[in-house]
Scaffold this active site. Sequence first.
Site, PDB file in Angstrom:
ATOM      1  N   ASP A 222       0.854  -1.197   0.000  1.00 28.46           N
ATOM      2  CA  ASP A 222       0.000   0.000   0.000  1.00 28.46           C
ATOM      3  C   ASP A 222       0.888   1.245   0.000  1.00 28.46           C
ATOM      4  O   ASP A 222       2.093   1.160   0.236  1.00 28.46           O
ATOM      5  CB  ASP A 222      -0.867  -0.042   1.280  1.00 28.46           C
ATOM      6  CG  ASP A 222      -1.939   1.046   1.288  1.00 28.46           C
ATOM      7  OD1 ASP A 222      -2.317   1.561   0.220  1.00 28.46           O
ATOM      8  OD2 ASP A 222      -2.409   1.390   2.407  1.00 28.46           O
ATOM      9  N   GLU A 225       2.873   5.009  -3.916  1.00 30.08           N
ATOM     10  CA  GLU A 225       2.887   5.960  -5.069  1.00 30.08           C
ATOM     11  C   GLU A 225       4.215   6.697  -5.201  1.00 30.08           C
ATOM     12  O   GLU A 225       4.606   6.974  -6.340  1.00 30.08           O
ATOM     13  CB  GLU A 225       1.734   6.946  -4.915  1.00 30.08           C
ATOM     14  CG  GLU A 225       0.363   6.344  -5.165  1.00 30.08           C
ATOM     15  CD  GLU A 225      -0.153   5.470  -4.006  1.00 30.08           C
ATOM     16  OE1 GLU A 225       0.380   5.634  -2.884  1.00 30.08           O
ATOM     17  OE2 GLU A 225      -1.040   4.649  -4.216  1.00 30.08           O
ATOM     18  N   ASP A 296      -8.840   3.317  -3.041  1.00 33.76           N
ATOM     19  CA  ASP A 296      -9.920   3.702  -2.117  1.00 33.76           C
ATOM     20  C   ASP A 296     -11.148   4.213  -2.849  1.00 33.76           C
ATOM     21  O   ASP A 296     -11.352   5.423  -2.986  1.00 33.76           O
ATOM     22  CB  ASP A 296      -9.419   4.774  -1.155  1.00 33.76           C
ATOM     23  CG  ASP A 296      -8.270   4.271  -0.308  1.00 33.76           C
ATOM     24  OD1 ASP A 296      -7.978   3.064  -0.368  1.00 33.76           O
ATOM     25  OD2 ASP A 296      -7.678   5.091   0.412  1.00 33.76           O
TER      26      ASP A 296
HETATM   27  O1  MIG Z   1      -3.965   6.133   4.418  1.00 32.81           O
HETATM   28  O2  MIG Z   1      -3.801   0.937   5.602  1.00 32.81           O
HETATM   29  O3  MIG Z   1      -5.854   2.053   0.097  1.00 32.81           O
HETATM   30  O4  MIG Z   1      -6.885  -0.135   1.514  1.00 32.81           O
HETATM   31  O5  MIG Z   1      -7.039   0.108   4.310  1.00 32.81           O
HETATM   32  C1  MIG Z   1      -4.749   4.983   4.240  1.00 32.81           C
HETATM   33  C2  MIG Z   1      -4.981   1.648   5.669  1.00 32.81           C
HETATM   34  C3  MIG Z   1      -3.866   3.782   4.098  1.00 32.81           C
HETATM   35  C4  MIG Z   1      -5.001   2.978   2.134  1.00 32.81           C
HETATM   36  C5  MIG Z   1      -5.422   1.730   1.396  1.00 32.81           C
HETATM   37  C6  MIG Z   1      -6.497   1.036   2.182  1.00 32.81           C
HETATM   38  C7  MIG Z   1      -5.992   0.699   3.568  1.00 32.81           C
HETATM   39  C8  MIG Z   1      -5.529   1.966   4.282  1.00 32.81           C
HETATM   40  N1  MIG Z   1      -4.508   2.646   3.474  1.00 32.81           N
END
Ligand code: MIG
Length: 581
Positions: A222, A225, A296
């Site tokens: 996650d 980017e 998201d």
């Molecule tokens: O700032 O880890 O897209 O699936 O549950 C949010 C918490 C960070 C973004 C991900 C999402 C995940 C969440 N993350």
Amino acid sequence: IPFLIGMKNGLPYGLFFDNSYKSHFDLGKENSNYYFYSAVQGNLDYYVIGGKDLKEVVSNYTYLTGRVPLPQKWTLGYQQSRWSYSVSQKEVQQIADKLRENDLPCDVIHLDIDYMDGYRVFTWRKDNYQDPKKFVQKMRKEGFRIMPIIDPGVKLDKNYPIYQEGIKKGYFVKNPDGSVYVNKVWPGDAVYPDFGRKEVRDWWAKNVKYLVDIGTCGVWNDMNEPASFNGALPDDIAFSDGKQRSTHAKMHNVYGHNMDKATYEGLKKYSGKRPYVITRAAYAGTQKYSTVWTGDNQSLWGHLQMLIPQMCNLGMSGFAFAGTDIGGFGADTTSELLIRWLEAAIFSPLLRNHASVGTRAQEPWSFGQPTLEIYRKYLKLRYHLISYLYDNFYQETKTGLPIMRPLVLNFPKDRKVRTLNDEFMVGDDLLVAPVVTEGQTERAVYLPKGDWLDFWTGSEYAGNTSILVKAGLDKLPLFIEKNTILPWDESSNHIDPKKNDVITFRLFGDHGNYIHYQDDGEDFAYQNGQFNLYKITISQKNTVELTNFGYNCPYKKVVLLSENGRQEFIFDQKNKTYKLV
Ligand code: MIG
């Protein structure tokens, strides 16, 4: 993914602009006579991809950028997630118990950021877990695999070994003045691994071993980017591009790609299994290392409607293995939205229900009946078709063609399907027309040329026309091209590819042929010939021909279901052929 597919004089072409800087595409907005694209910097590296039809363009594009390798078979199972069951072992156990109590097939439970110790990557909190390894083993015995999240940001903490080692070896990206660049993410002040360098990827891969040793089934990447809480990373932060010095401006769009590559290599090296990686950020080619999810989304009908074009576009851009957060991630879902989402997503290779902290519960049982019953019905349908999806992945490794497809890919000559984005196909045989609008209980379905069977009723329709179908909340309009054979798996609460004794095929119509692929579903032995291919041909005179290529533990029994009832074939060890019994 800077790839587009266009059509000129009725013929398709692809255009891949291989430049990772911030880019701009103007597709006929300024002037309908031309498209143009540009990037703020870098080379004008572009590829014009030819092909006699759309399928060939996609095949050629994936020949260039890579194809999704054969996944482990259980990755096609249902996956349950929420931010954040992972706070405690007890909570995860409760979810597992509820899934089984409610007779819901499920293969994977995801652990969001709270399983970590203070959001330090490659650690596990000790307060709410006794022993992560034992916990993962126990889950495994109950038929669940555990998928932990990992973020790239490494907590700035002088007492944290991963931070210490990365600093000592100079593995983090730097300010132009040479000091280590700091921003904020979940752990607070954090630093960013310089994934463009091979030694940094190797180091990350070694850290992945920590998770492999605990027994987790893959890694969910996650925030790659890379994301940051304290403003975007400036363009001039020093990143590497291989051995060359580079900048954030150039490496931003490939940061996720390089992190996924490192993760893939770590999982492969230390587990010996086909790596299961899910990523939020990707670039052209990341499909070689990772599946993607669409990030998201919100629990909105508009976001459900986007699912079909998103998945089809990803598929046409090489990402055959993708999925959305079922039910919607942000905001509160409703029973109706959740059901329609599951129906629309039931053929997404990545099938995961996931929601944000602070939103209402959206596990299958959260709305009581009839939601639970409908949810179960679709999960069971999915589990009957796991081998079909897996066979499609086998084909995809050869052709690069996706699993979920826009109709135009299969019917390029049909003008009516060129802009159709509320129906899709699964492989060559299934046509799916989900209801994606609130309150709707019937819809028009366009059936292209051919004969089609309503999956639920068996009614036959001649194509090249639109029909109106009733679609109450529990009905996903689903059609099968007449004279199709599909593998039909036994229903089970999780996928166990080692259970390889019997397989069933269903004939829809009165003849057909099908190629079925079988292997151990988890490691790389197939690359050394450890697999079977079956060719089934059923003629109009109802003669069945079953040929097996490769003789590595074939099924003992093959069952064929058709309008003529049930036929069984037993493998004859001596003659290495199947015999009707
Ligand atoms: O700032 O880890 O897209 O699936 O549950 C949010 C918490 C960070 C973004 C991900 C999402 C995940 C969440 N993350």
